[in-house]
Design an enzyme around this catalytic site. Structure first.
Site, PDB file in Angstrom:
ATOM      1  N   PHE B 112      30.972  88.745  44.456  1.00  0.00           N
ATOM      2  CA  PHE B 112      29.778  87.922  44.363  1.00  0.00           C
ATOM      3  C   PHE B 112      30.129  86.429  44.411  1.00  0.00           C
ATOM      4  O   PHE B 112      30.995  85.964  43.687  1.00  0.00           O
ATOM      5  CB  PHE B 112      29.011  88.234  43.063  1.00  0.00           C
ATOM      6  N   GLN B 113      29.443  85.696  45.260  1.00  0.00           N
ATOM      7  CA  GLN B 113      29.644  84.260  45.462  1.00  0.00           C
ATOM      8  C   GLN B 113      31.088  83.915  45.816  1.00  0.00           C
ATOM      9  O   GLN B 113      31.610  82.880  45.400  1.00  0.00           O
ATOM     10  CB  GLN B 113      29.159  83.450  44.246  1.00  0.00           C
ATOM     11  N   LYS B 162      38.307  81.318  38.552  1.00  0.00           N
ATOM     12  CA  LYS B 162      37.710  81.259  37.210  1.00  0.00           C
ATOM     13  C   LYS B 162      38.706  81.617  36.101  1.00  0.00           C
ATOM     14  O   LYS B 162      38.702  81.007  35.032  1.00  0.00           O
ATOM     15  CB  LYS B 162      36.500  82.197  37.153  1.00  0.00           C
ATOM     16  N   MET B 484      15.959  58.155  67.160  1.00  0.00           N
ATOM     17  CA  MET B 484      17.068  58.024  68.092  1.00  0.00           C
ATOM     18  C   MET B 484      17.045  59.153  69.120  1.00  0.00           C
ATOM     19  O   MET B 484      17.321  58.945  70.302  1.00  0.00           O
ATOM     20  CB  MET B 484      18.401  57.996  67.337  1.00  0.00           C
TER      21      MET B 484
END
Lengths: 159, 578
Positions: B112-113, B162, B484
């Site tokens: 996850f992530q 982590k 632009m």
């Protein structure tokens, strides 16, 4: 023209990817690539062959030098140098192939009815020629080390 | 005392002199966020999107010269930070981006992530680290700051799994006295022989031009640049990134060069016999067609990055070195030299330049005379902004026509006052960058000049501005189109405005700003402009968003003719080439 670039690089995870990625990012091609740890194993020596003009190669070596993990870079093609390539080939053997590879320091590693496994080494042009001689119909498997290069004489690339 | 990985990180950042962390929390960064909560030395600024964190840290860095720090979580936090990292990379801005990573044992499992931050950021960082041992954190932080700030500066990513910040794993904090990396020796002494050659060539020049870029600002060498030209009295032009490196109000200043550079700057470059490039990289927005670039010029190129030299334009006299030291050496050599500049030749060169300036130079009065017409000219907005801020503001911008108008009409006399994304051209940069500047200089006027297109790319940061009370002034040059893009479509695509307009679906910016708790003002008539700006700037403690509706048909000129043009080939107004 063909260029041989030698690189000393920290033996750290991701370091090789930085060099390989750079060639792609800057629009240059890697023709062959060889890498392995040397001396105390804290750094590796890479040999990369590529094609480009003089200014292309100047730009490549400058950009490689900027990679933080790169310790030293040298374009071997700038001066006299040794260049060899090593191959392992599995093929349906013929006398002609055997003779060709023997002339390139060939060594037989396996031999049976169907096929033969041999190693050989030589300059990259010799190796190219040998692969041609084996021919598409006889060649079963081929693996190449890519060019290995060293400066000739007293010039060295070392920490 | 032993510290956890998160606490080691805080301590290391504090020892680097960090005051602010711009960030956004998430699962993989939670241990670090707990360490932030338990310390007092650093302030964390909670942005509303990770792109904002990197731009804010970048703006802080550009204004102060100190590296900005951003902190994001793994996965989407990390990918959202990429645009900001690439922005800093292209403009050589020192930035430290710390990303949380999933736990070491989950790396490679599509957890996850999880995203490979080292891999995804590789092409846009100067260097990156992944923390493999908690005790390495202080050393890695020290090395990251060293790498980010020395040589040619740039962003450095530190990816921290982590488990390396687990509060129960403790180590003693150690800081090295000196950092030395065998593979990275950024300090280079400019070669004395090259300095001598450069001096000789400059002093023998009849039509010299000094072309100074962002490297002068990054290398804190503006004083040396001014001192050099006290001796030479040569025309000086700055790149978009170099504006402020040489005072815009000086009589030898030509204005910006390049794609939307002034007529006199581009003409001077094309006709020069010696070009002294200082901390500039011959970007394609400068040179136009490289093979047609400055055909008669000898090129002296000073840069700290050898890879920038002879990359696009071959340098006749390369000087690899820090800009500050190289200029100091050059000044010394010029003072010592017996060669005297041909003052007559220089005089007629300067006369030639004045003629160019008079013929097609930026016409400040033309726009001011339009002041009384129906529509506001966007150039006038910048001129009025200059007036309202006495030319002293820190000005950030987004990307597009408004950016070029500021570069042309806001005359920067000091370095680090003009903060914009030059290399990458990142829309959405201006507002978060202004937050970083305002935090660094709370007592200074900080203005974000933007357009209704760009501002919507990071508009969520208005909420951050309320939370931390950042009274920035936002000047929205609103032409109800991607100006632009539309200009190019007018000029090259028969006026077919493909996907560049949205006038019937724009938000009411006044109400939008108010809903974020700030002040919004709208200007549609020329007669209201000055009054409204004065009112906005009188509200010192409020963020004010001034939405200025301008003439949507205005183009940016001059503009280099491309492809197959040189620097002397310019559009100077609609349908007119010089």
């Amino acid at each position: 023209m063909k260029r041989i670039i030698s690189i000393l690089i920290e033996n750290k995870p991701g370091a090789l990817a930085r060099v390989v990625g750079l060639f792609h990012q800057r629009g240059y091609n890697i023709e062959t690539l060889n890498v392995g740890p040397v001396f105390d194993g804290s750094y590796s020596r890479m040999t990369v062959t590529t094609r480009g003009t003089e200014s292309d190669v100047e730009q490549i070596t400058k950009q490689i030098n900027k990679i933080i993990d790169v310790i030293k870079v040298s374009d071997l093609t700038e001066g006299e140098h040794h260049e060899y390539e090593f191959i392992l080939a599995k093929f349906k053997h013929t006398d002609k192939i055997l003779k060709t590879l023997k002339a390139l320091n060939g060594k037989i590693h396996e031999k049976n009815k169907e096929a033969m496994v041999m190693s050989a080494w030589g300059s990259s042009s010799e190796i190219e020629l040998a692969i041609k001689t084996i021919g598409k119909t006889n060649l079963i498997e081929l693996v190449r080390s890519g060019s290995l290069g060293l400066h000739e004489g007293i010039k060295v690339l070392k920490i | 005392m032993k510290l956890s990985g998160g606490d080691l990180l805080m301590r290391a950042l504090k020892d680097e002199g960090v005051k602010f962390i711009f960030g956004y929390p998430g699962g993989a960064a939670l241990h670090i966020y707990d360490s932030i909560f338990r310390q007092k030395a650093l302030d964390h600024i909670l942005v509303r999107h990770e792109q904002g964190a990197t731009h804010a840290a970048d703006g802080y860095s550009r204004a102060t010269g100190k590296p900005g720090v951003a902190l994001v979580t793994s996965g989407p936090g990390a990918t959202n930070a990429i645009t900001g990292i690439a922005t800093a990379y292209m403009d050589s801005i020192p930035l430290i981006v710390i990303s949380g990573q999933v736990q070491s044992h989950l790396i490679g499992t599509d957890s996850f992530q999880e995203t490979d931050m080292i891999g995804i950021s590789r092409p846009v960082v100067k260097h990156s680290f992944i923390v493999q041992k908690t005790e390495d954190i202080p050393r890695i932080v020290q090395e990251a700051f060293h790498i980010a700030t020395t040589g040619r500066p740039g962003p450095v990513v530190i990816d921290i799994p982590k488990d390396k910040t687990d509060p129960s794993i403790l180590y003693t904090y150690k800081r090295k006295k000196e950092i030395s990396l065998r593979s990275y020796q950024p300090r280079v002494i400019p070669h004395p022989g090259q300095i001598k050659k450069a001096s000789k060539n400059i002093l023998s020049a009849e039509r010299p031009v000094i072309y100074a870029g962002g490297g002068v600002i990054l290398g804190n060498a503006h004083k040396e640049l001014i001192a050099l030209n006290k001796l030479l009295k040569a025309p000086v032009t700055n790149t978009l990134m170099g504006l402020g490196a040489y005072p815009a109000n000086d009589k030898f200043f030509l204005g910006m060069l390049g794609m939307h550079g002034t007529y006199q700057a581009n003409m001077a470059m094309h006709h020069a016999d010696v070009i002294v490039a200082i901390g500039a990289r011959f970007d394609d927005r400068i040179t136009n067609t490289p093979s047609m670039f400055a055909p008669n010029a000898r090129i002296i190129h000073i840069d700290v990055d050898p890879a920038s030299i002879s990359k696009i334009i071959n340098a006749d006299i390369p000087i690899v070195g820090q800009v500050k030291e190289s200029l100091a050496a050059l000044i010394k050599e010029i003072k010592r030299s017996k060669i005297k500049m041909d003052s007559e030749a220089l005089e007629s060169w300067n006369i030639q330049i004045s003629e160019w300036r008079q013929k097609h130079g930026l016409d400040h009065d033309r726009y001011l005379s339009q002041f009384k017409s129906q529509m506001i000219a966007p150039q006038v907005v910048v001129q009025e902004l200059y007036h309202a801020t006495s030319g002293n503001a820190y000005v950030t911008s987004d990307v597009g026509q408004h950016q070029m108008f500021v570069a042309q009409y806001y005359h920067f006399n000091k370095p680090r006052r003009w903060i914009n994304s030059g290399g990458l051209g990142t829309m959405g940069f201006g507002l978060p960058a202004a937050m970083g500047v305002k935090l660094a200089f709370p007592n200074q006027e900080v203005v974000c000049v933007t357009g209704e297109g760009s501002i919507q790319m990071c508009i969520q940061e208005l909420s951050t501005c309320l939370q931390y009370n950042l009274p920035i002034k936002i000047i929205n040059i609103n032409n109800e189109a991607l100006g632009m893009v539309r200009q190019w479509q007018d000029m090259n695509y028969g006026g077919r405005h493909s996907a560049s307009t949205y006038s019937d679906s724009l938000p009411d910016f006044v109400k939008l700003t108010q809903s974020y708790g700030h002040i919004g003002m709208k200007v549609t008539k020329p007669s209201q402009l000055r009054k409204t700006l004065d009112k906005a700037f009188s509200m010192k403690d409020k963020l004010v968003f001034v939405d200025v509706y301008v003439d949507p048909n205005e183009h940016v000129y001059p503009m280099l003719v491309a492809p197959n043009g040189s620097m002397k080939d310019m559009w100077i107004k609609k349908n007119t080439k010089a």
